[in-house]
Design a protein around this motif. Structure first.
Motif, mmCIF file in Angstrom:
data_model
loop_
_atom_site.group_PDB
_atom_site.id
_atom_site.type_symbol
_atom_site.label_atom_id
_atom_site.label_comp_id
_atom_site.label_asym_id
_atom_site.label_seq_id
_atom_site.Cartn_x
_atom_site.Cartn_y
_atom_site.Cartn_z
ATOM 1 N N ASP A 67 0.868 -1.177 0.000
ATOM 2 C CA ASP A 67 0.000 0.000 0.000
ATOM 3 C C ASP A 67 0.905 1.228 0.000
ATOM 4 O OD1 ASP A 67 -1.432 2.297 1.123
ATOM 5 O OD2 ASP A 67 -3.088 0.914 1.474
ATOM 6 N N HIS A 68 0.795 2.037 -1.029
ATOM 7 C CA HIS A 68 1.744 3.144 -1.203
ATOM 8 C C HIS A 68 1.672 4.166 -0.077
ATOM 9 C CE1 HIS A 68 4.443 5.886 -3.041
ATOM 10 N NE2 HIS A 68 3.538 6.741 -3.472
ATOM 11 N N SER A 69 0.540 4.295 0.609
ATOM 12 C CA SER A 69 0.446 5.265 1.699
ATOM 13 C C SER A 69 1.402 4.911 2.831
ATOM 14 C CB SER A 69 -0.992 5.347 2.231
ATOM 15 O OG SER A 69 -1.379 4.145 2.854
ATOM 16 N N GLN A 70 1.788 3.626 2.960
ATOM 17 C CA GLN A 70 2.783 3.226 3.950
ATOM 18 C C GLN A 70 4.122 2.921 3.298
ATOM 19 O OE1 GLN A 70 2.781 3.450 7.022
ATOM 20 N NE2 GLN A 70 0.774 3.094 7.907
ATOM 21 N N ALA A 71 4.102 2.238 2.159
ATOM 22 C CA ALA A 71 5.360 1.884 1.490
ATOM 23 C C ALA A 71 6.155 3.121 1.083
ATOM 24 C CB ALA A 71 5.068 1.024 0.266
ATOM 25 N N LEU A 101 -1.766 9.243 -2.706
ATOM 26 C CA LEU A 101 -2.698 9.238 -3.828
ATOM 27 C C LEU A 101 -2.193 10.118 -4.963
ATOM 28 C CD1 LEU A 101 -6.102 9.507 -1.895
ATOM 29 C CD2 LEU A 101 -5.333 7.543 -3.240
ATOM 30 N N SER A 102 -1.684 11.281 -4.602
ATOM 31 C CA SER A 102 -1.165 12.200 -5.616
ATOM 32 C C SER A 102 0.034 11.607 -6.343
ATOM 33 C CB SER A 102 -0.780 13.528 -4.948
ATOM 34 O OG SER A 102 -0.145 14.383 -5.865
ATOM 35 N N SER A 103 0.974 11.022 -5.586
ATOM 36 C CA SER A 103 2.175 10.489 -6.230
ATOM 37 C C SER A 103 1.846 9.301 -7.125
ATOM 38 C CB SER A 103 3.210 10.090 -5.170
ATOM 39 O OG SER A 103 2.706 9.094 -4.315
ATOM 40 N N ALA A 104 0.948 8.419 -6.687
ATOM 41 C CA ALA A 104 0.569 7.281 -7.539
ATOM 42 C C ALA A 104 -0.130 7.751 -8.809
ATOM 43 C CB ALA A 104 -0.333 6.324 -6.760
ATOM 44 N N THR A 105 -0.958 8.784 -8.690
ATOM 45 C CA THR A 105 -1.660 9.294 -9.866
ATOM 46 C C THR A 105 -0.690 9.923 -10.861
ATOM 47 O OG1 THR A 105 -3.547 9.787 -8.425
ATOM 48 C CG2 THR A 105 -3.601 10.690 -10.644
ATOM 49 N N VAL A 106 0.245 10.727 -10.336
ATOM 50 C CA VAL A 106 1.204 11.401 -11.215
ATOM 51 C C VAL A 106 2.181 10.406 -11.834
ATOM 52 C CG1 VAL A 106 3.147 13.026 -11.277
ATOM 53 C CG2 VAL A 106 1.063 13.615 -10.046
ATOM 54 N N ILE A 107 2.781 9.566 -10.995
ATOM 55 C CA ILE A 107 3.865 8.690 -11.471
ATOM 56 C C ILE A 107 3.333 7.520 -12.284
ATOM 57 C CG2 ILE A 107 5.805 7.260 -10.752
ATOM 58 C CD1 ILE A 107 6.131 10.277 -10.229
#
Length: 585
Positions: free
Chosen positions: A272-276, A454-460
């Protein structure tokens, strides 16, 4: 709240926002905005990991869980230390050997762009759904404590967390989380002090634990649940609601905590990117490992402490008299003319039951030795505990307004309101303001982390991968800030529309369990099945999601096992596809 409490509360909010905004100097490029320029110390990342997971859900939901159901929820975390060690061995080196900003970038290298995007979209969907609950739950509590409407509290929490996250990026998130975690621990420590100061003169420490245990509140290790068979019922019995419930239908026990909890925490902290994301902010793999091991050592004791506070609240009310209803909405409905006669009769019976429980508690406390030395006194005490709980359920059903699928009234739990009622009634000035600030801090510490992720996953994973692959870094950073703002607005809107019930800490874990097993499965497939290629990854990920949905709709299995089912389904289906369409190259 008194004026001094408002001053403490407002001063804390102002400090947190200022501290977050002043970190804007470290967010001048994508590395700075989404990875803190890889310069975050391990202890700060570790505290941020704990603060993100702790949140207001831990303070409100877990204390209420301890009050109502005892210590059984702590079993959910028994797999966490093992998960952290496995992540340190397998996923941390995988991530830190690459210059990535989201863990899903690795999946493209391994399976191709479709699998990467699908995994990222699953993360975006799951986190966005859960974020509405994360904002809504503390907003309801704060609205009751500070006199705002629920939607106003939602807007304040969402707007402040979004503000400093947009400006300061992940560095602002982590360093404000450090302060927020400090306030959370201080607030919990003050509540524990107030409870022990009141209860210890009445009962010695050992007696307190004996009385709580006799009431079924110290059920932290359930190896053999009383009403569950080891093997599942047949499909016919399950459909008809007959037969002995299966082990998989028991919500909390040692095995669901060790295995279901292990898979849950492997996925949450590693996939989960919010923790990873925290694992990508240190300067090297050693720093990332230390931040995980910090949580491995501290998280289970912290959960024990929070649940114990809930148990001590139950003992406090057992000694001093307990409200029949905790939720403000319940109390208001109970005062209506239509329900007044029935409520008055219930209150009479409830008061008598509470007095009987106090009498039986005092009788049991006077027994020399352990409570089991007087079986009759123990039996009468346990019967009085059950009687009070049954009358509370009857009262909640009467005034709750909730109905089941057949339109009949059902119990409307008030688990998340118990903590708020206690601190409003019992906390002295200044301390009350600090604890309300701690709830607010806990809410923002979860929201800010998720917004940046959420922002970083959307952008990247979406924008730069599919929409504008050749855009400049400055352009991508501007888009990242705008997306943080957009996600914050969407999450706040979702929270204003959310109407939840039951224990919020359970709701959050259940939301995640629908998705986490599949996310973990795709990373496990990448590591364990070298032959698996792009088709195996994509089909495996989809099969994992479908498997959880099918089990959820056709079989009564508690949510912790969804993590195991999703992961194994991805591995099994991915392996089968890899035999048919092996990886090329």
């Amino acid at each position: 709240m008194r004026p001094i409490d408002w001053i403490v509360f407002a001063a804390f909010l102002a400090y947190v926002v200022w501290d977050g905004v002043r970190r804007r100097g470290s967010a001048k490029d994508l590395e700075g905005y989404f990875a803190g320029s890889r310069r975050i110390p391990w202890w700060a990342a570790g505290l941020s990991i704990m603060a993100t997971q702790a949140s207001a859900i831990t303070i409100l939901g877990t204390t209420g869980q301890g009050h109502e159901h005892g210590m059984d929820f702590v079993q959910t975390y028994f797999g966490l230390p093992f998960a952290m060690v496995l992540l340190c061995i397998f996923l941390v080196p995988l991530y830190r050997s690459r210059a990535i900003l989201t863990p899903y970038e690795y999946l493209e290298e391994r399976f191709g762009p479709v699998t990467r995007t699908l995994a990222s979209v699953i993360f975006l969907a799951s986190r966005c759904l859960a974020l509405g609950v994360v904002i809504y739950a503390p907003a309801v509590a704060l609205s009751a404590m500070i006199g705002l409407e629920t939607w106003q509290s939602v807007v304040v929490i969402g707007a402040l967390a979004t503000l400093y996250t947009v400006v300061g990026g992940v560095a602002a998130v982590i360093w404000t989380d450090v302060k927020q975690m400090t306030v959370i621990l201080l607030g919990l420590g003050l509540i524990l002090f107030v409870l022990l100061r009141d209860l210890l003169p009445t009962f010695a420490g050992g007696r307190l634990l004996e009385l709580a245990g006799a009431a079924g509140k110290l059920n932290a290790l359930e190896v053999e649940p009383e009403h569950a068979a080891l093997w599942p019922r047949t499909w016919t019995e399950a459909a008809a609601g007959r037969g002995t419930p299966s082990f998989w239908e028991e919500k909390y026990n040692l095995w669901s905590g060790l295995f279901g909890g292990l898979f849950l925490h492997l996925s949450y902290f590693g996939c989960d990117h919010s923790q990873a994301q925290r694992l990508l902010t240190g300067k090297d793999a050693r720093q990332s490992r230390l931040s995980l091991l910090m949580s491995a050592v501290a998280k289970v004791p912290m959960q024990v402490l929070v649940l114990l506070i809930g148990v001590l609240m139950w003992l406090f009310y057992a000694v001093h008299g307990q409200p029949m209803l905790y939720k403000t909405a319940h109390v208001e409905r109970a005062a209506s003319a239509a329900l007044a006669p029935q409520v008055a009769e219930l209150e009479r019976r409830f008061a008598a039951a509470v007095d009987e429980r106090r009498t039986q508690m005092q009788r049991l406390a006077a027994v020399p030795g352990r409570p089991a030395a007087d079986p009759a006194a123990l039996r009468d005490y346990q019967a009085s505990v059950r009687a009070v709980a049954a009358l509370r359920r009857e009262a909640r059903t009467l005034v709750g307004g909730a109905v089941d699928a057949n339109g009949r009234p059902k119990d409307d739990p008030d688990t998340n309101d118990i903590f708020c009622r206690f601190i409003l009634d019992r906390m002295p000035p200044v301390v009350l303001g600090l604890i309300v600030a701690a709830i607010f801090a806990a809410a923002m510490s979860s929201i800010d982390s998720v917004l940046n992720a959420l922002s970083s996953a959307t952008v990247i994973d979406v924008y730069r991968r599919w929409l504008r692959p050749r855009c400049s870094e400055a352009h991508a950073l501007r888009v990242g800030r705008l997306l943080t703002l957009a996600w914050g607005a969407l999450a706040t809107l979702m929270a204003t529309l959310f109407a939840g019930g039951g224990s919020v800490v359970e709701q959050i874990n259940e939301f995640g369990s629908y998705f986490y097993g599949s996310l973990l499965g795709i990373f496990a497939l990448a590591l364990l099945v070298p032959r698996a290629g792009g088709r195996a990854g994509t089909i495996g990920l989809l099969c994992g999601m479908v498997a959880v949905l099918v089990v959820r709709c056709t079989w009564k299995v508690e949510f912790l096992w969804f993590n195991v089912i999703g992961c194994l389904a991805v591995l099994a289906s991915g392996w089968l596809v890899s035999r048919w369409a092996p990886r090329r190259g």
